[in-house]
Every structure is written in C-alpha cells, then in structure tokens.
Design a protein around this motif. Structure first.
Motif, PDB file in Angstrom:
ATOM      1  N   CYS A 110       0.839  -1.205   0.000  1.00  0.00           N
ATOM      2  CA  CYS A 110       0.000   0.000   0.000  1.00  0.00           C
ATOM      3  C   CYS A 110       0.877   1.259   0.000  1.00  0.00           C
ATOM      4  O   CYS A 110       2.055   1.231   0.339  1.00  0.00           O
ATOM      5  CB  CYS A 110      -0.897   0.013   1.238  1.00  0.00           C
ATOM      6  SG  CYS A 110      -2.164  -1.272   1.250  1.00  0.00           S
ATOM      7  N   ASN A 111       0.249   2.378  -0.357  1.00  0.00           N
ATOM      8  CA  ASN A 111       0.883   3.675  -0.153  1.00  0.00           C
ATOM      9  C   ASN A 111       0.573   4.139   1.272  1.00  0.00           C
ATOM     10  O   ASN A 111      -0.532   3.940   1.774  1.00  0.00           O
ATOM     11  CB  ASN A 111       0.353   4.692  -1.160  1.00  0.00           C
ATOM     12  CG  ASN A 111       0.820   4.373  -2.572  1.00  0.00           C
ATOM     13  OD1 ASN A 111       1.957   3.940  -2.767  1.00  0.00           O
ATOM     14  ND2 ASN A 111      -0.056   4.574  -3.556  1.00  0.00           N
ATOM     15  N   HIS A 112       1.558   4.773   1.912  1.00  0.00           N
ATOM     16  CA  HIS A 112       1.441   5.074   3.344  1.00  0.00           C
ATOM     17  C   HIS A 112       1.600   6.558   3.630  1.00  0.00           C
ATOM     18  O   HIS A 112       2.345   7.272   2.948  1.00  0.00           O
ATOM     19  CB  HIS A 112       2.502   4.291   4.131  1.00  0.00           C
ATOM     20  CG  HIS A 112       2.313   2.810   4.071  1.00  0.00           C
ATOM     21  ND1 HIS A 112       1.733   2.089   5.080  1.00  0.00           N
ATOM     22  CD2 HIS A 112       2.617   1.908   3.092  1.00  0.00           C
ATOM     23  CE1 HIS A 112       1.697   0.802   4.750  1.00  0.00           C
ATOM     24  NE2 HIS A 112       2.230   0.677   3.535  1.00  0.00           N
ATOM     25  N   VAL A 113       0.903   7.004   4.693  1.00  0.00           N
ATOM     26  CA  VAL A 113       1.091   8.327   5.260  1.00  0.00           C
ATOM     27  C   VAL A 113       1.710   8.136   6.640  1.00  0.00           C
ATOM     28  O   VAL A 113       1.252   7.309   7.429  1.00  0.00           O
ATOM     29  CB  VAL A 113      -0.236   9.112   5.348  1.00  0.00           C
ATOM     30  CG1 VAL A 113      -1.329   8.319   6.049  1.00  0.00           C
ATOM     31  CG2 VAL A 113      -0.013  10.451   6.051  1.00  0.00           C
ATOM     32  N   VAL A 114       2.758   8.885   6.921  1.00  0.00           N
ATOM     33  CA  VAL A 114       3.521   8.729   8.153  1.00  0.00           C
ATOM     34  C   VAL A 114       3.400   9.992   8.999  1.00  0.00           C
ATOM     35  O   VAL A 114       3.497  11.110   8.473  1.00  0.00           O
ATOM     36  CB  VAL A 114       5.011   8.442   7.849  1.00  0.00           C
ATOM     37  CG1 VAL A 114       5.859   8.530   9.108  1.00  0.00           C
ATOM     38  CG2 VAL A 114       5.154   7.070   7.209  1.00  0.00           C
ATOM     39  N   ALA A 115       3.194   9.826  10.306  1.00  0.00           N
ATOM     40  CA  ALA A 115       3.165  10.947  11.243  1.00  0.00           C
ATOM     41  C   ALA A 115       4.535  11.080  11.889  1.00  0.00           C
ATOM     42  O   ALA A 115       5.031  10.140  12.510  1.00  0.00           O
ATOM     43  CB  ALA A 115       2.101  10.725  12.316  1.00  0.00           C
ATOM     44  N   SER A 116       5.149  12.249  11.731  1.00  0.00           N
ATOM     45  CA  SER A 116       6.484  12.475  12.292  1.00  0.00           C
ATOM     46  C   SER A 116       6.694  13.957  12.537  1.00  0.00           C
ATOM     47  O   SER A 116       6.663  14.755  11.601  1.00  0.00           O
ATOM     48  CB  SER A 116       7.564  11.934  11.346  1.00  0.00           C
ATOM     49  OG  SER A 116       8.854  12.305  11.797  1.00  0.00           O
ATOM     50  N   LYS A 117       6.910  14.331  13.816  1.00  0.00           N
ATOM     51  CA  LYS A 117       7.178  15.737  14.131  1.00  0.00           C
ATOM     52  C   LYS A 117       8.473  16.215  13.489  1.00  0.00           C
ATOM     53  O   LYS A 117       8.600  17.347  13.061  1.00  0.00           O
ATOM     54  CB  LYS A 117       7.266  15.922  15.648  1.00  0.00           C
ATOM     55  CG  LYS A 117       5.946  15.833  16.390  1.00  0.00           C
ATOM     56  CD  LYS A 117       6.141  16.191  17.849  1.00  0.00           C
ATOM     57  CE  LYS A 117       4.822  16.172  18.610  1.00  0.00           C
ATOM     58  NZ  LYS A 117       4.275  14.824  18.725  1.00  0.00           N
ATOM     59  N   GLU A 118       9.470  15.309  13.448  1.00  0.00           N
ATOM     60  CA  GLU A 118      10.778  15.676  12.908  1.00  0.00           C
ATOM     61  C   GLU A 118      10.845  15.553  11.394  1.00  0.00           C
ATOM     62  O   GLU A 118      11.833  15.949  10.782  1.00  0.00           O
ATOM     63  CB  GLU A 118      11.876  14.814  13.528  1.00  0.00           C
ATOM     64  CG  GLU A 118      12.027  14.963  15.040  1.00  0.00           C
ATOM     65  CD  GLU A 118      10.979  14.183  15.813  1.00  0.00           C
ATOM     66  OE1 GLU A 118      10.336  13.289  15.208  1.00  0.00           O
ATOM     67  OE2 GLU A 118      10.781  14.487  17.005  1.00  0.00           O
ATOM     68  N   GLY A 119       9.821  14.958  10.787  1.00  0.00           N
ATOM     69  CA  GLY A 119       9.815  14.800   9.346  1.00  0.00           C
ATOM     70  C   GLY A 119      10.495  13.544   8.860  1.00  0.00           C
ATOM     71  O   GLY A 119      10.635  13.333   7.651  1.00  0.00           O
ATOM     72  N   GLY A 120      10.906  12.668   9.776  1.00  0.00           N
ATOM     73  CA  GLY A 120      11.559  11.415   9.385  1.00  0.00           C
ATOM     74  C   GLY A 120      10.560  10.400   8.877  1.00  0.00           C
ATOM     75  O   GLY A 120       9.353  10.507   9.115  1.00  0.00           O
ATOM     76  N   THR A 121      11.060   9.403   8.162  1.00  0.00           N
ATOM     77  CA  THR A 121      10.166   8.403   7.579  1.00  0.00           C
ATOM     78  C   THR A 121      10.487   6.983   8.031  1.00  0.00           C
ATOM     79  O   THR A 121       9.758   6.052   7.685  1.00  0.00           O
ATOM     80  CB  THR A 121      10.243   8.445   6.037  1.00  0.00           C
ATOM     81  OG1 THR A 121      11.605   8.225   5.627  1.00  0.00           O
ATOM     82  CG2 THR A 121       9.777   9.799   5.521  1.00  0.00           C
TER      83      THR A 121
END
Length: 309
Positions: free
Chosen positions: A193-204
């Motif tokens: 699947c295509n994913h959306v990631v939650a990250s305060k620092e912008g990391g993946t």
C-alpha cells in the motif's frame, strides 16, 4: 547555624510556663539535673538569669517575662514547620490552573474523559493543555508545566513517573479500502500500500520499517505529516494507510467513535512491541494535595479505559 539549638527554645518555653525546673523536667521527660544544665545554657545564650530564686520557688526576671509569649509563639511556629503538613483539600471550591503537556494525539482523542472527570469534581479548576514538541524536562523543572502525559524519554533523573496504560500501534484505512477486503491483512499486502507517516521531525523510518526490512519488504511512503490526527484525516480521504497508536482509535476512551468516522482499524500483520504511556511531574509537586488529586484523577480515568493486562 551550629550556634543555634532549637531544643533550647522548646526548653525555655516550658521553663517559663512552669516556673520550675522540676516541672519543666517532668514535661520534657528529663531529669532535674539535666534540666538544670539546660537552664544554665539558656542563661549563657540569653545573657540573663531568666529564673531566680524567691523563697522555695523561682520567679522570672523582667527579661523572661518579656520573652514568655514571644517564645511560646515561636515554639509553635517551629513545631508547625517541622512536622508533616496535612491539608484537607476541598476539591469543589479549588481555584487553580494546571498546565498539562500532551501530544496532539492525546489532546484530540483522549482528553475528553479526563476533562469531564476533572471539571465535574472541581468546576473552578482551569486545565491548560500545552503542545509537546519534544521531551525537554526543563518546563517540568522550572514550573511552566505541571504534568506531562506520554512516552517516557526525559533525561532528567529526578522526574517522578506513574504508569497509566499500555498502548500499541494499529493500522488505519478508509472504510472500503482494498486492503481490508480479504480475510486477513498480510505483510505483503500491507507493505504494497501507499502510506502516510506521522512524524514531528519529518523522518520516515519507524520501527515497523526495520521489521518489514527483515522479511524483505518495504513501505511506500507518499506523505509525511506532523501528527497522528493529520495522518488519520488523510487516510480517511484517500487510499493511503496510516500507522497510529491504538488510543487514537478510541479503545474505550470518549471521542474514539467520532474520530474513526469513515475509518477502519486493523491489527498489523507483523508484531511490534507495546509501549507505556505515563504521567510525569517534578518532585517539588509530589506532596501538593491539589496536584496529587489531579494525578489520581488522570490515572483513574486512563486505567478505567485501559485496564491493566
């Protein structure tokens, strides 16, 4: 303060009240000779005879008579300071502002039950929720933050902590997403699947990526957002899949059903460890009755929604 012996203050108070070495010795549980030696020390310390012979008894000097009430008040003050402070907290009339630092996910999905419990019992309390951009302990140390809720991570060893509940990651996708059409979600189907990631620092890169890589799989990350609520909104409106804490989907806490409108959660097809959500505060607030009540209230609400396993 090696020259100051507060025991002399107590002894002087009793001597002036009794007007007798024998009576003072009896009240303090000392021998008459020990009390006489204490009176000698008091005479040296004050530069005054204090009690002088008058027939078979003792009478106070003018200086002693002048000091009697003052010494008695001082003795009571010292005793009050040097004993545990017991306060009967009237929660219903308590007027105070508490600042609680929490993550965006807690603020949006979990705080409703806490606010309801606090305001019902203490209607004059103001709860101020502050964002949690990092794990810096200085706001707890210096006072702007009264209580923090989240994953432990501060480097300050003196910070007090109290476990609240276990949380774990789950997958979230829109209702009707092709991933949810089969009997089970497989690692291959999830990774594809295509994913959306939650990250305060912008990391993946997250722990799940390490686990997937170990079995030869890799997620296709298409969107990175600052927080879990953002990830859930994007998942609701697209075919992207989000990874969020189970607390974000409700799990017994008020607000979960509304947050999940149009979304479905699913167990991850790979194993990730649970993580602990805790309350944190500075030890200067440990014995504060109002703060203790707030901590107990937060703890009882969270543990009611997330019973210990």
């Amino acid at each position: 303060m090696n020259d100051v012996d507060l025991n002399l203050l107590v002894a002087l108070d009793v001597l002036l009240a009794e007007g007798s070495v024998t009576g003072a010795a009896r009240r303090l549980g000392l021998s008459s000779s020990a009390m006489s030696r204490t009176l000698t020390r008091l005479r040296t310390a004050t530069g005054d005879p204090l009690l002088v012979r008058a027939g078979r008894g003792l009478v106070p000097t003018p200086r002693a008579a002048e000091l009697r009430e003052r010494v008695h008040d001082l003795t009571r003050e010292v005793q009050a300071v040097l004993r545990p402070h017991i306060t009967l907290l009237d929660v219903a009339s308590l007027e105070r502002t508490f600042t609680i630092r929490v993550s965006e996910a807690f603020l949006e999905f979990l705080f409703g039950a806490v606010v309801a419990a606090v305001t019902q019992a203490a209607p004059r309390i103001c709860l101020r929720f502050a964002p949690k951009p990092d794990k810096d302990a200085r706001p707890l140390r210096e006072g702007p933050i009264d209580l923090e809720i989240g994953v432990l991570g501060t480097a300050a060893p003196e910070i007090r902590t109290q476990f609240l509940f276990h949380d774990k990651y789950v997958g979230v996708a829109r209702v009707g997403h092709p991933l949810l059409g089969g009997a089970v979600v497989t690692p291959e189907g999830y990774a594809a699947c295509n994913h959306v990631v939650a990250s305060k620092e912008g990391g993946t890169v997250e722990p799940i990526d390490t686990v997937l890589e170990a079995v030869g799989l890799k997620r296709a990350i298409r969107v990175v957002v600052p927080g879990y609520p953002d990830a859930m909104r994007i998942a609701r409106q697209s075919d992207l899949v989000a990874l969020v804490p189970g607390s974000c989907v409700g799990n017994g806490m008020a607000g979960g059903s509304a947050a999940m409108s149009g979304l479905a959660s699913f167990e991850l097809p790979i194993s990730l460890p649970e993580f602990k959500i805790s309350a944190m505060w500075h030890p200067r607030l440990d014995a504060d009755p109002a703060h203790r009540w707030l901590r107990d209230t937060v703890m009882s609400v969270c543990r009611a929604a997330y019973p210990r396993r």
